[in-house]
Scaffold this motif. Structure first.
Motif, PDB file in Angstrom:
ATOM      1  N   UNK A   1       0.861  -1.183   0.000  1.00 27.21           N
ATOM      2  CA  UNK A   1       0.000   0.000   0.000  1.00 27.21           C
ATOM      3  C   UNK A   1       0.896   1.232   0.000  1.00 27.21           C
ATOM      4  N   UNK A   2       0.792   1.990  -1.050  1.00 28.51           N
ATOM      5  CA  UNK A   2       1.670   3.158  -1.224  1.00 28.51           C
ATOM      6  C   UNK A   2       1.112   4.348  -0.454  1.00 28.51           C
ATOM      7  N   UNK A   3       1.900   4.835   0.473  1.00 30.64           N
ATOM      8  CA  UNK A   3       1.561   6.042   1.229  1.00 30.64           C
ATOM      9  C   UNK A   3       2.788   6.958   1.219  1.00 30.64           C
TER      10      UNK A   3
ATOM     11  N   UNK B   1       0.161   8.908  -5.627  1.00 31.54           N
ATOM     12  CA  UNK B   1       0.096   7.534  -5.143  1.00 31.54           C
ATOM     13  C   UNK B   1      -0.463   6.542  -6.157  1.00 31.54           C
ATOM     14  N   UNK B   2      -1.502   6.865  -6.952  1.00 27.89           N
ATOM     15  CA  UNK B   2      -1.990   5.897  -7.953  1.00 27.89           C
ATOM     16  C   UNK B   2      -0.923   5.458  -8.940  1.00 27.89           C
TER      17      UNK B   2
ATOM     18  N   UNK C   1       2.166  -2.902  -9.171  1.00 29.40           N
ATOM     19  CA  UNK C   1       1.431  -4.004  -9.795  1.00 29.40           C
ATOM     20  C   UNK C   1       2.192  -4.542 -11.004  1.00 29.40           C
ATOM     21  N   UNK C   2       2.791  -3.623 -11.786  1.00 33.33           N
ATOM     22  CA  UNK C   2       3.582  -4.038 -12.951  1.00 33.33           C
ATOM     23  C   UNK C   2       4.825  -4.800 -12.506  1.00 33.33           C
TER      24      UNK C   2
END
Length: 210
Positions: A8-10, A33-34, A41-42
């Motif tokens: 989870x990127x924060x 963040x998106x 994911x890549x």
């Protein structure tokens, strides 16, 4: 082993506290963040596609191209992976143990029987495929790895299970026959037949005569 780690990127957590408290920095990192989530994911997909057993359709297609394999339209991803694994591991020379390892991949552990008839130079194999394409792949494997002086006898069994509800009927029938007469001299019998399953038939006969 499949790379399943979720991240989870924060981005705000990587900033010093005096910057993280500023409203404009919170908005900027939230907007970025998106992109980092997409990158993660890549990265996960690239790592998984390095190994045959964890490939997706894009990854397995690269291995198929290297091995000159052509999938069928009806193939599932699992079938394509099994075919690539068998071809990838089909190396000579081999032992009975390594042959069973190949069959474990193609047929599934415990889903086949193999017996070597030494005196007859015959390898007997029993399989339980429901897909004819998998049987074709097995024959290709055996033709490729078996010695020229060893024949093989391959039998495929298709086991079907039939399930059907059935119902049992039961019936009870009782009958009585009364004859009232002042000049009754003979015997009067009531007779008949019926086909009943699980039935109880009870009959009584009364004769009253003078």
């Amino acid at each position: 082993m499949i790379f399943e780690m979720e991240h989870i990127v924060k981005l705000i957590e990587y900033l010093p506290q005096f910057m993280a408290d500023r409203k404009e920095m919170q908005v900027i990192t939230s907007a970025e963040e998106p992109e980092f989530t997409l990158f993660w994911a890549v990265l996960k997909r690239v790592i998984n596609n390095q190994f045959i057993t964890t490939c997706d359709e894009q990854g397995i297609s690269k291995f198929e191209k290297m091995l000159k394999l052509y999938p069928y339209e009806s193939d599932t991803l699992e079938m394509r992976i099994a075919r690539v694994l068998v071809e990838w591991n089909a190396q000579l020379p081999y032992t009975m143990r390594s042959l069973k390892q190949m069959l474990d991949v193609l047929c599934g552990a415990g889903n086949y029987r193999v017996k070597l008839k030494n005196n007859e130079y015959v390898l007997e194999i029993n399989t339980f495929f429901y897909d004819s394409k998998m049987l074709t792949q097995l024959n290709k494997l055996l033709l490729k790895v078996l010695p020229a002086n060893l024949a093989y006898d391959s039998t495929n069994y298709i086991v079907e299970e039939a399930k059907q509800d059935y119902y049992l009927g039961a019936a009870a029938m009782s009958s009585m026959h009364y004859v009232l007469s002042s000049d009754f001299t003979g015997n009067y019998e009531l007779s008949g037949s019926g086909n009943l399953t699980g039935s109880i038939i009870q009959g009584k006969k009364y004769v009253l005569g003078g």
